[in-house]
Motif scaffolding. Structure first.
Motif, PDB file in Angstrom:
ATOM      1  N   CYS A  52     -15.820  -2.938  -0.630  1.00 36.88           N
ATOM      2  CA  CYS A  52     -14.994  -2.630   0.586  1.00 36.88           C
ATOM      3  C   CYS A  52     -14.781  -1.268   0.588  1.00 36.88           C
ATOM      4  O   CYS A  52     -15.024  -0.396  -0.115  1.00 36.88           O
ATOM      5  N   PRO A  54     -11.766   0.341   0.814  1.00 34.80           N
ATOM      6  CA  PRO A  54     -10.945   1.209  -0.067  1.00 34.80           C
ATOM      7  C   PRO A  54     -11.694   1.820  -1.378  1.00 34.80           C
ATOM      8  O   PRO A  54     -11.644   2.744  -1.745  1.00 34.80           O
ATOM      9  N   MET A  55     -12.576   0.948  -1.773  1.00 40.55           N
ATOM     10  CA  MET A  55     -13.295   1.335  -2.984  1.00 40.55           C
ATOM     11  C   MET A  55     -14.358   2.159  -2.763  1.00 40.55           C
ATOM     12  O   MET A  55     -14.461   3.398  -3.501  1.00 40.55           O
ATOM     13  N   CYS A  87      -7.127  -8.018  -7.735  1.00 38.62           N
ATOM     14  CA  CYS A  87      -8.431  -7.744  -7.184  1.00 38.62           C
ATOM     15  C   CYS A  87      -9.396  -7.745  -8.566  1.00 38.62           C
ATOM     16  O   CYS A  87      -9.508  -6.867  -9.081  1.00 38.62           O
ATOM     17  N   MET A  89     -12.172  -6.303  -8.194  1.00 37.30           N
ATOM     18  CA  MET A  89     -12.600  -4.878  -8.019  1.00 37.30           C
ATOM     19  C   MET A  89     -11.735  -3.810  -8.895  1.00 37.30           C
ATOM     20  O   MET A  89     -12.377  -2.930  -9.394  1.00 37.30           O
ATOM     21  N   PHE A  90     -10.535  -4.003  -8.872  1.00 36.37           N
ATOM     22  CA  PHE A  90      -9.764  -3.118  -9.641  1.00 36.37           C
ATOM     23  C   PHE A  90     -10.026  -3.267 -11.172  1.00 36.37           C
ATOM     24  O   PHE A  90      -9.973  -2.418 -11.988  1.00 36.37           O
ATOM     25  N   HIS A 170      -3.458  -4.895   2.486  1.00 37.77           N
ATOM     26  CA  HIS A 170      -3.228  -3.970   1.419  1.00 37.77           C
ATOM     27  C   HIS A 170      -2.571  -2.741   1.742  1.00 37.77           C
ATOM     28  O   HIS A 170      -2.814  -1.918   2.966  1.00 37.77           O
ATOM     29  N   TYR A 172      -3.337   0.312   0.880  1.00 36.69           N
ATOM     30  CA  TYR A 172      -4.301   1.351   1.093  1.00 36.69           C
ATOM     31  C   TYR A 172      -4.683   1.158   2.478  1.00 36.69           C
ATOM     32  O   TYR A 172      -5.351   2.265   2.943  1.00 36.69           O
ATOM     33  N   SER A 245      -9.517  -5.697   4.957  1.00 33.26           N
ATOM     34  CA  SER A 245     -10.978  -4.803   4.373  1.00 33.26           C
ATOM     35  C   SER A 245     -11.941  -5.672   4.632  1.00 33.26           C
ATOM     36  O   SER A 245     -12.120  -7.008   4.024  1.00 33.26           O
ATOM     37  N   CYS A 248     -13.319  -8.633   1.709  1.00 35.44           N
ATOM     38  CA  CYS A 248     -12.499  -8.545   0.753  1.00 35.44           C
ATOM     39  C   CYS A 248     -12.048 -10.136   0.587  1.00 35.44           C
ATOM     40  O   CYS A 248     -11.830 -10.527   1.632  1.00 35.44           O
ATOM     41  N   ILE A 250      -9.790 -11.739  -1.177  1.00 36.38           N
ATOM     42  CA  ILE A 250      -8.649 -12.077  -1.062  1.00 36.38           C
ATOM     43  C   ILE A 250      -7.907 -12.053   0.519  1.00 36.38           C
ATOM     44  O   ILE A 250      -7.509 -13.078   0.737  1.00 36.38           O
TER      45      ILE A 250
HETATM   46  S1  SF4 Z   1      -8.665  -6.591  -2.937  1.00 38.39           S
HETATM   47 FE1  SF4 Z   1     -10.102  -6.502  -1.294  1.00 38.39          FE
HETATM   48  S2  SF4 Z   1      -9.568  -4.368  -0.446  1.00 38.39           S
HETATM   49 FE2  SF4 Z   1      -8.466  -4.515  -2.279  1.00 38.39          FE
HETATM   50  S3  SF4 Z   1     -10.080  -3.467  -3.678  1.00 38.39           S
HETATM   51 FE3  SF4 Z   1     -10.181  -5.850  -3.791  1.00 38.39          FE
HETATM   52  S4  SF4 Z   1     -11.937  -6.208  -2.254  1.00 38.39           S
HETATM   53 FE4  SF4 Z   1     -11.195  -4.335  -1.701  1.00 38.39          FE
END
Ligand code: SF4
Length: 303
Positions: A52, A54-55, A87, A89-90, A170, A172, A245, A248, A250
């Motif tokens: 996404c 933000p990443m 998420c 990704m975090f 989000h 961000y 995003s 994303c 979520i």
């Molecule tokens: S929650 Fe969505 S926008 Fe946020 S880091 Fe994860 S995938 Fe990206």
């Protein structure tokens, strides 16, 4: 020791805490600049295409810091509340960043597993270990950082406008004016105030989430859903713009849940990625604000 902090992802929420903690330990802090086109281009260059926006931006910010500091704080938020998660990704942020960007300095990558006192101290002992191993100093720094963090949540609450739009999504996306093409300024120029989810009571969010068939296990999903539904029910704003995003997972679920619940309450989704054109976004924002103004005029004539 210079510790670099990227101004990305959850920075707007936790920067007071992180900055105070490491400064109290005696480190110097170097914060990356605000997002700009060059940082985005760097991020797009290093990050995988599927990620996404933000990443990608976080990659650009980390790349900017890499030759300017002795260590970079890459907060690996896994869970900030019991039995709730952030998420995926975090969770993999460290692996992704460290594999994508060459020649990084050491990364401060201790996971944040929950915000209980005990777990936070574990985080502080490990993360602060790159500056000092003095446990009483670490405990004192943690205490000061927590005190300063209280009351430092971001948030918009414009009161001087006849119409208000709630920005949901989000943080961000909401607080990075580069990512969202300065949507707050655009709305204000159209004569519309902006409010954010911080104006909604935690108890109201939880009450709305509790009515769902199944509580989402992502903390952010609960916040976005609960705040959007509460705002629609209490008319705390005249409409909602959800800043989403692209790609994303979520967002894709939460948007459906919100739309199912709020009926015909004005709601617009603005998808953001590195290809989002400002002219297209402007047109949609203006059309949405025109619609709200028309609704308001009709409402006044009927009453
Ligand atoms: S929650 Fe969505 S926008 Fe946020 S880091 Fe994860 S995938 Fe990206």
């Amino acid at each position: 020791m210079i510790i670099g902090i990227p101004q990305g992802l959850l920075y707007s929420k936790y920067h007071t805490f992180a900055t105070t903690f490491f400064e109290e330990l005696g480190a110097e802090i170097l914060v990356s600049p605000d997002t700009n086109k060059q940082i985005l281009d760097e991020g797009v260059h290093f990050c995988v295409d599927e990620a996404c926006l933000p990443m990608k931006i976080f990659h650009g910010l980390a790349a900017w810091l890499r030759d300017k500091c002795d260590a970079i704080l890459i907060p690996r938020f896994i869970s900030i509340a019991e039995r709730e998660y952030i998420c995926p990704m975090f969770c993999g942020l460290i692996e992704v960043v460290s594999n994508d960007i060459p020649q990084l300095p050491p990364l401060i990558d201790t996971p944040v597993l929950s915000l209980s006192d005990e777990k936070l101290f574990e985080w502080a002992r490990s993360a602060g270990g790159c500056v000092t191993h003095n446990e009483s100093k670490i405990a004192a720094a943690l205490d000061t950082a927590l005190q300063k963090q209280r009351g430092s949540d971001p948030g918009f609450y414009d009161t001087e406008y006849p119409l208000k739009i709630a920005l949901v999504g989000h943080m961000y996306n909401i607080y990075d004016s580069f990512i969202n093409m300065d949507i707050k300024k655009k709305l204000n120029q159209l004569g519309i105030g902006v409010v954010t989810a911080e104006c909604v009571d935690r108890a109201d969010i939880e009450s709305e989430v509790a009515k769902l068939f199944k509580k989402p296990f992502w903390t952010f999903a609960q916040e976005f859903y609960g705040s959007a539904v509460t705002i629609s029910k209490t008319q705390a704003a005249d409409g909602i713009i959800y800043l989403s995003s692209f790609s994303c997972g979520i967002d894709s679920i939460v948007i459906e849940l919100i739309q199912n619940e709020i009926g015909d309450f004005p709601f617009m989704v603005l998808k953001l990625d590195e290809h989002t054109g400002e002219a297209g976004a402007d047109t949609r924002i203006e059309a949405f604000s025109d619609m709200l103004k028309r609704r308001c005029r009709i409402g006044r004539n009927l009453s």
